[in-house]
Design a protein around this motif. Structure first.
Motif, PDB file in Angstrom:
ATOM      1  N   THR A  64       0.831  -1.206   0.000  1.00  0.00           N
ATOM      2  CA  THR A  64       0.000   0.000   0.000  1.00  0.00           C
ATOM      3  C   THR A  64       0.863   1.253   0.000  1.00  0.00           C
ATOM      4  OG1 THR A  64      -1.726  -1.170   1.213  1.00  0.00           O
ATOM      5  CG2 THR A  64      -1.811   1.233   1.233  1.00  0.00           C
ATOM      6  N   GLY A  65       1.942   1.236   0.788  1.00  0.00           N
ATOM      7  CA  GLY A  65       2.847   2.381   0.843  1.00  0.00           C
ATOM      8  C   GLY A  65       3.526   2.640  -0.487  1.00  0.00           C
ATOM      9  N   LEU A  66       3.941   1.562  -1.157  1.00  0.00           N
ATOM     10  CA  LEU A  66       4.573   1.714  -2.465  1.00  0.00           C
ATOM     11  C   LEU A  66       3.602   2.303  -3.479  1.00  0.00           C
ATOM     12  CD1 LEU A  66       6.640  -1.607  -2.673  1.00  0.00           C
ATOM     13  CD2 LEU A  66       7.524   0.710  -2.334  1.00  0.00           C
ATOM     14  N   THR A  67       2.346   1.902  -3.394  1.00  0.00           N
ATOM     15  CA  THR A  67       1.333   2.464  -4.300  1.00  0.00           C
ATOM     16  C   THR A  67       1.148   3.961  -4.062  1.00  0.00           C
ATOM     17  OG1 THR A  67       0.170   0.336  -4.309  1.00  0.00           O
ATOM     18  CG2 THR A  67      -1.055   2.268  -5.066  1.00  0.00           C
ATOM     19  N   ASP A  68       1.096   4.352  -2.796  1.00  0.00           N
ATOM     20  CA  ASP A  68       0.959   5.778  -2.465  1.00  0.00           C
ATOM     21  C   ASP A  68       2.171   6.571  -2.930  1.00  0.00           C
ATOM     22  OD1 ASP A  68      -1.486   5.239  -1.327  1.00  0.00           O
ATOM     23  OD2 ASP A  68      -0.690   5.077   0.717  1.00  0.00           O
ATOM     24  N   ILE A  69       3.365   5.975  -2.783  1.00  0.00           N
ATOM     25  CA  ILE A  69       4.578   6.657  -3.234  1.00  0.00           C
ATOM     26  C   ILE A  69       4.541   6.851  -4.746  1.00  0.00           C
ATOM     27  CG2 ILE A  69       7.076   6.390  -3.521  1.00  0.00           C
ATOM     28  CD1 ILE A  69       7.136   5.075  -0.766  1.00  0.00           C
ATOM     29  N   ALA A  70       4.065   5.837  -5.465  1.00  0.00           N
ATOM     30  CA  ALA A  70       3.956   5.959  -6.922  1.00  0.00           C
ATOM     31  C   ALA A  70       2.997   7.088  -7.305  1.00  0.00           C
ATOM     32  CB  ALA A  70       3.491   4.640  -7.518  1.00  0.00           C
ATOM     33  N   ASP A  71       1.884   7.213  -6.573  1.00  0.00           N
ATOM     34  CA  ASP A  71       0.938   8.305  -6.834  1.00  0.00           C
ATOM     35  C   ASP A  71       1.586   9.667  -6.564  1.00  0.00           C
ATOM     36  OD1 ASP A  71      -0.971   6.440  -7.494  1.00  0.00           O
ATOM     37  OD2 ASP A  71      -1.889   6.429  -5.495  1.00  0.00           O
ATOM     38  N   LEU A  72       2.363   9.730  -5.477  1.00  0.00           N
ATOM     39  CA  LEU A  72       3.031  10.988  -5.139  1.00  0.00           C
ATOM     40  C   LEU A  72       4.062  11.372  -6.204  1.00  0.00           C
ATOM     41  CD1 LEU A  72       3.513  13.282  -3.116  1.00  0.00           C
ATOM     42  CD2 LEU A  72       5.129  11.806  -1.924  1.00  0.00           C
ATOM     43  N   LEU A  73       4.809  10.383  -6.679  1.00  0.00           N
ATOM     44  CA  LEU A  73       5.801  10.657  -7.717  1.00  0.00           C
ATOM     45  C   LEU A  73       5.141  11.141  -9.007  1.00  0.00           C
ATOM     46  CD1 LEU A  73       8.277   7.659  -7.224  1.00  0.00           C
ATOM     47  CD2 LEU A  73       8.637  10.052  -6.605  1.00  0.00           C
ATOM     48  N   SER A  74       3.968  10.601  -9.297  1.00  0.00           N
ATOM     49  CA  SER A  74       3.262  11.056 -10.501  1.00  0.00           C
ATOM     50  C   SER A  74       2.831  12.513 -10.367  1.00  0.00           C
ATOM     51  CB  SER A  74       2.044  10.161 -10.759  1.00  0.00           C
ATOM     52  OG  SER A  74       1.082  10.311  -9.723  1.00  0.00           O
ATOM     53  N   GLU A  75       2.502  12.949  -9.129  1.00  0.00           N
ATOM     54  CA  GLU A  75       2.136  14.339  -8.899  1.00  0.00           C
ATOM     55  C   GLU A  75       3.360  15.261  -8.954  1.00  0.00           C
ATOM     56  OE1 GLU A  75      -0.354  15.072  -5.527  1.00  0.00           O
ATOM     57  OE2 GLU A  75      -1.352  13.128  -5.689  1.00  0.00           O
ATOM     58  N   MET A  76       4.543  14.717  -8.693  1.00  0.00           N
ATOM     59  CA  MET A  76       5.761  15.525  -8.704  1.00  0.00           C
ATOM     60  C   MET A  76       6.311  15.714 -10.117  1.00  0.00           C
ATOM     61  SD  MET A  76       7.601  13.830  -5.332  1.00  0.00           S
ATOM     62  CE  MET A  76       9.042  14.889  -5.368  1.00  0.00           C
ATOM     63  N   TRP A  77       5.812  14.955 -11.047  1.00  0.00           N
ATOM     64  CA  TRP A  77       6.292  15.054 -12.429  1.00  0.00           C
ATOM     65  C   TRP A  77       5.298  15.898 -13.248  1.00  0.00           C
ATOM     66  CZ3 TRP A  77      10.893  13.909 -14.256  1.00  0.00           C
ATOM     67  CH2 TRP A  77      11.075  13.890 -15.630  1.00  0.00           C
ATOM     68  N   VAL A  78       5.709  16.938 -13.925  1.00  0.00           N
ATOM     69  CA  VAL A  78       7.049  17.374 -14.288  1.00  0.00           C
ATOM     70  C   VAL A  78       7.514  18.427 -13.278  1.00  0.00           C
ATOM     71  CG1 VAL A  78       8.401  18.467 -16.108  1.00  0.00           C
ATOM     72  CG2 VAL A  78       6.468  17.006 -16.712  1.00  0.00           C
ATOM     73  N   PRO A  79       8.798  18.411 -12.848  1.00  0.00           N
ATOM     74  CA  PRO A  79       9.299  19.400 -11.893  1.00  0.00           C
ATOM     75  C   PRO A  79       9.088  20.833 -12.396  1.00  0.00           C
ATOM     76  CG  PRO A  79      10.876  17.622 -12.173  1.00  0.00           C
ATOM     77  CD  PRO A  79       9.827  17.416 -13.210  1.00  0.00           C
ATOM     78  N   ASP A  80       8.719  21.699 -11.481  1.00  0.00           N
ATOM     79  CA  ASP A  80       8.436  23.101 -11.820  1.00  0.00           C
ATOM     80  C   ASP A  80       9.585  23.985 -11.335  1.00  0.00           C
ATOM     81  OD1 ASP A  80       7.405  25.555 -12.387  1.00  0.00           O
ATOM     82  OD2 ASP A  80       5.818  25.495 -10.879  1.00  0.00           O
TER      83      ASP A  80
END
Length: 282
Positions: A64-80
């Motif tokens: 579950t934690g890995l899934t949440d981390i993947a969602d967070l990384l998707s929100e961080m892309w593309v760096p601003d």
């Protein structure tokens, strides 16, 4: 006849001693092997128990934690990088904070190390007091010290530098003291033989031996202090960490990714510079 008997007896004694030596060495090897297996097993059991206590063996939770981390990384892309120009100042604050903190740590560490090394301490009581001070300094996390100094002197790079410097003094002082204790005794005895006093013995017999190790430790601690300056910035101690926590609080994850990339590039540069300095002092 007697000569042959004596020769046979001598050969028998030699063979018996060899056999005894072989058995003794074999027993010692088996004992060492059993001890190594026991220590390894104890370490593994300790690791497994610790992992179970903190939840690392909870597969469902980890997935579950890995899934949440993947969602967070998707929100961080593309760096601003829109606010990149406004980050150079805080980044410079972090750099100067780490340099000032390292200088403060060395300034505090040298006298504490000389008092905390058995071969340079003027008295056993001084030795134990110096060791106690070093233990106290490194036992308080730099983040806690940063909170205290922010409350004392206000926001900015100053509380961060003080927190990192005082905490680092405990670690750097310990490494300095260990290096002093392991210094070769021959130059020390040679200096004493010439009638040199305690200060001269330290200056000419000990410090020339340990200066390269002290320089290496100092450079390594500077690298660490730069990375730690990001952490203390989270509690208001200035630097790029303050910008990072501000972006996190406003959920601007694309900006967080950009700041992390800037920090990564700077840390890589600092590590490369530190490696070059360490080679210089070797």
């Amino acid at each position: 006849m007697s000569t042959s008997t004596e020769s046979a007896s001598t050969v028998g004694l030699v063979d018996e001693r060899r056999e005894q030596d072989y058995l003794r060495i074999s027993d010692k090897a088996r004992s060492g092997w059993r001890r190594s297996v026991a220590v390894t097993g104890l370490v593994l059991v300790t690791v497994l128990v610790s992992s179970w206590v903190v939840g690392m063996l909870d597969g469902a939770r980890m997935i579950t934690g890995l899934t949440d981390i993947a969602d967070l990384l998707s929100e961080m892309w593309v760096p601003d990088f829109t606010n990149l120009n406004s980050w150079w100042g805080p980044l410079w604050d972090s750099m100067t904070m780490s340099i000032a903190a390292t200088a403060l740590a060395v300034l505090l560490s040298v006298p504490l190390a000389l008092c905390g090394a058995r071969n340079t301490a003027p008295h056993p009581a001084v030795y134990w007091v110096a060791r106690l001070i070093l233990n106290v300094l490194r036992s308080v996390p730099e983040l806690i010290l940063a909170i205290v100094f922010v409350a004392a002197v206000g926001f900015g790079a100053l509380p961060g530098a003080l927190a990192l410097g005082i905490h680092s003094a405990g670690m750097v002082g310990k490494f300095f003291a260990e290096a002093i204790e392991h210094a070769d005794h021959a130059p020390v005895e040679a200096a004493r033989a010439t009638g040199a006093g305690p200060a001269q013995v330290i200056l000419h017999g000990i410090l020339p031996q340990v200066l390269p190790q002290m320089a290496d430790t100092t450079v390594y601690r500077w690298e660490f202090n730069f990375r730690a300056s990001v952490v203390v910035g989270v509690v208001g101690a200035g630097g790029i960490g303050f910008e990072l926590i501000a972006a996190l609080r406003t959920l601007q994850y694309d900006e967080v990714a950009a700041i992390l990339l800037v920090i990564l590039a700077t840390v890589t540069l600092v590590d490369a510079l530190g490696g070059a300095l360490r080679k210089r002092f070797q």
